[in-house]
Write an enzyme that holds these catalytic residues in place. Sequence first.
Site, PDB file in Angstrom:
ATOM      1  N   ASN A 151       0.798  -1.221   0.000  1.00 17.18           N
ATOM      2  CA  ASN A 151       0.000   0.000   0.000  1.00 17.18           C
ATOM      3  C   ASN A 151       0.831   1.272   0.000  1.00 17.18           C
ATOM      4  O   ASN A 151       0.346   2.329  -0.388  1.00 17.18           O
ATOM      5  CB  ASN A 151      -0.948   0.007   1.208  1.00 17.18           C
ATOM      6  CG  ASN A 151      -0.245  -0.331   2.496  1.00 17.18           C
ATOM      7  OD1 ASN A 151       0.373  -1.393   2.623  1.00 17.18           O
ATOM      8  ND2 ASN A 151      -0.299   0.551   3.468  1.00 17.18           N
ATOM      9  N   SER A 199     -11.104  -5.598   0.171  1.00 19.27           N
ATOM     10  CA  SER A 199     -11.851  -4.495   0.769  1.00 19.27           C
ATOM     11  C   SER A 199     -12.528  -3.701  -0.341  1.00 19.27           C
ATOM     12  O   SER A 199     -11.877  -3.309  -1.312  1.00 19.27           O
ATOM     13  CB  SER A 199     -10.892  -3.593   1.557  1.00 19.27           C
ATOM     14  OG  SER A 199     -11.591  -2.500   2.089  1.00 19.27           O
ATOM     15  N   ALA A 200     -13.831  -3.443  -0.182  1.00 20.43           N
ATOM     16  CA  ALA A 200     -14.610  -2.824  -1.267  1.00 20.43           C
ATOM     17  C   ALA A 200     -14.178  -1.388  -1.569  1.00 20.43           C
ATOM     18  O   ALA A 200     -14.205  -0.966  -2.724  1.00 20.43           O
ATOM     19  CB  ALA A 200     -16.094  -2.847  -0.912  1.00 20.43           C
ATOM     20  N   CYS A 327      -2.928   5.272   5.891  1.00 22.13           N
ATOM     21  CA  CYS A 327      -3.378   4.362   6.943  1.00 22.13           C
ATOM     22  C   CYS A 327      -2.597   4.625   8.229  1.00 22.13           C
ATOM     23  O   CYS A 327      -2.965   4.162   9.285  1.00 22.13           O
ATOM     24  CB  CYS A 327      -3.158   2.913   6.535  1.00 22.13           C
ATOM     25  SG  CYS A 327      -4.001   2.514   5.022  1.00 22.13           S
TER      26      CYS A 327
HETATM   27  N1  PLP Z   1      -4.550  -4.059   3.719  1.00 27.17           N
HETATM   28  C1  PLP Z   1      -4.024  -3.133   2.908  1.00 27.17           C
HETATM   29  C2  PLP Z   1      -2.874  -3.493   2.031  1.00 27.17           C
HETATM   30  C3  PLP Z   1      -4.545  -1.846   2.877  1.00 27.17           C
HETATM   31  O1  PLP Z   1      -4.011  -0.930   2.077  1.00 27.17           O
HETATM   32  C4  PLP Z   1      -5.642  -1.531   3.719  1.00 27.17           C
HETATM   33  C5  PLP Z   1      -6.198  -0.159   3.774  1.00 27.17           C
HETATM   34  O2  PLP Z   1      -5.534   0.800   3.494  1.00 27.17           O
HETATM   35  C6  PLP Z   1      -6.165  -2.547   4.543  1.00 27.17           C
HETATM   36  C7  PLP Z   1      -5.592  -3.799   4.518  1.00 27.17           C
HETATM   37  C8  PLP Z   1      -7.312  -2.301   5.453  1.00 27.17           C
HETATM   38  O3  PLP Z   1      -8.528  -2.270   4.749  1.00 27.17           O
HETATM   39  P1  PLP Z   1      -9.812  -1.552   5.403  1.00 27.17           P
HETATM   40  O4  PLP Z   1      -9.596  -0.083   5.242  1.00 27.17           O
HETATM   41  O5  PLP Z   1     -10.970  -2.054   4.607  1.00 27.17           O
HETATM   42  O6  PLP Z   1      -9.858  -1.985   6.817  1.00 27.17           O
END
Ligand code: PLP
Length: 393
Positions: A151, A199-200, A327
């Site tokens: 990410n 994840s949607a 994040c």
């Molecule tokens: N995993 C990755 C690689 C992500 O980039 C993200 C969100 O940025 C997530 C998991 C978490 O997803 P959610 O936002 O639906 O909890």
Amino acid sequence: MDSRIYFDHAATTPLDPRVRQAMDQFLNGSYGNPSSMHAAGREAHAAIDEARADVAALVGAHPGEIVFTASGTEADNLALRGVLEGQGAGDHFITTAFEHPAVIETAKYLERLGVEVTYLPVGDDGVVSTASLASALRAHTRLVSIMTANNVVGTIQQVHELAELTHRHGALFHTDAVQAAGKVPLDVSRTPIDLLSLSAHKLHGPKGVGALYVRSGVHLRPIIFGGGQERGLRSATENVAGIVGFGRAAHIARSEMGAETARLVGLRERLYDGIAATIPNAYFIGDRYRRLPGHLCLGFAGQEGEAVKLLLKLDEQGIAVSSGSACSANHAGEPSYALTAMGLDPIRARGSLRITLGRGSTQKEVDRFLEALAPTVQSLQTVASHSGFASRS
Ligand code: PLP
């Protein structure tokens, strides 16, 4: 109507109007509980079945192998804890040092329960080598979790080879495909993946809906207990409108992926070439081509301390990008652990910019962004040199 430029699609994506339209019926009017036996309940149940088939098709799975969750984070938790929690101390789990916090923090929790965890190193190209996995696998390794695409830096892993290697050692393989889904082809019927998180909201669907693919025959323990929905793996009344939106988003992503990938790669390369030509101290992070179609991660030598200022200056001009990972907004100003895991020095890891394109991004926006970026970087250089912070490049 909107002159703003949104280049932060790795953080989240705008809802596709076609997705909103599909959800509308279940936000206004169709309110049945999918567990109810009457007509309203059956209608909701049928809509979830259709969405399940669409999400399954996106990854080459059977509909019965999809478990809907409330997020990608929950899907990651269910995968890791579902395999390792309650197994007793002594199990071995392998993941990488640059996973999303949804995996890293769950790994730390499992460590506290007595699970032994190995965090694989990542190359400076942002790729995890099969050799490092080979040397970490042991007889008591139960699970390996390696993300399909990162990410922060956007690089794509050799999931097929990593999964095969894991299976040869008799362990299960999980991949967090939250960033990759809908952007790169995923096919669990050809790649020996046992568990895969989605994840949607990363593919122009709604926030607060995720899914875990669980290969038929793989046993998981639930982490939420209640009424037994989702084959007992995720109790709670389903988020019907959200799941319907996820299904529609998955369907659109799958049918448009070929053309959209080519378009985004073209825009990304235009951005890359434009930045390289106009900003002499720019450097790019991670392999140039083994990456998500619309994803660039870069820094400006000697100006790493200004990354947040740069982001805010762009924001003043109506341009949204991200520094490191959105994040980790709670850790603003700290070096991105994902980048230090790749061997970047902490100064560079603190000063990165993440530019991520998506379905609405256009060539006009890329060109406007390029026009704005060079003078903005330049203006910060001038401020830095006038205030005595000479460039170190
Ligand atoms: N995993 C990755 C690689 C992500 O980039 C993200 C969100 O940025 C997530 C998991 C978490 O997803 P959610 O936002 O639906 O909890």
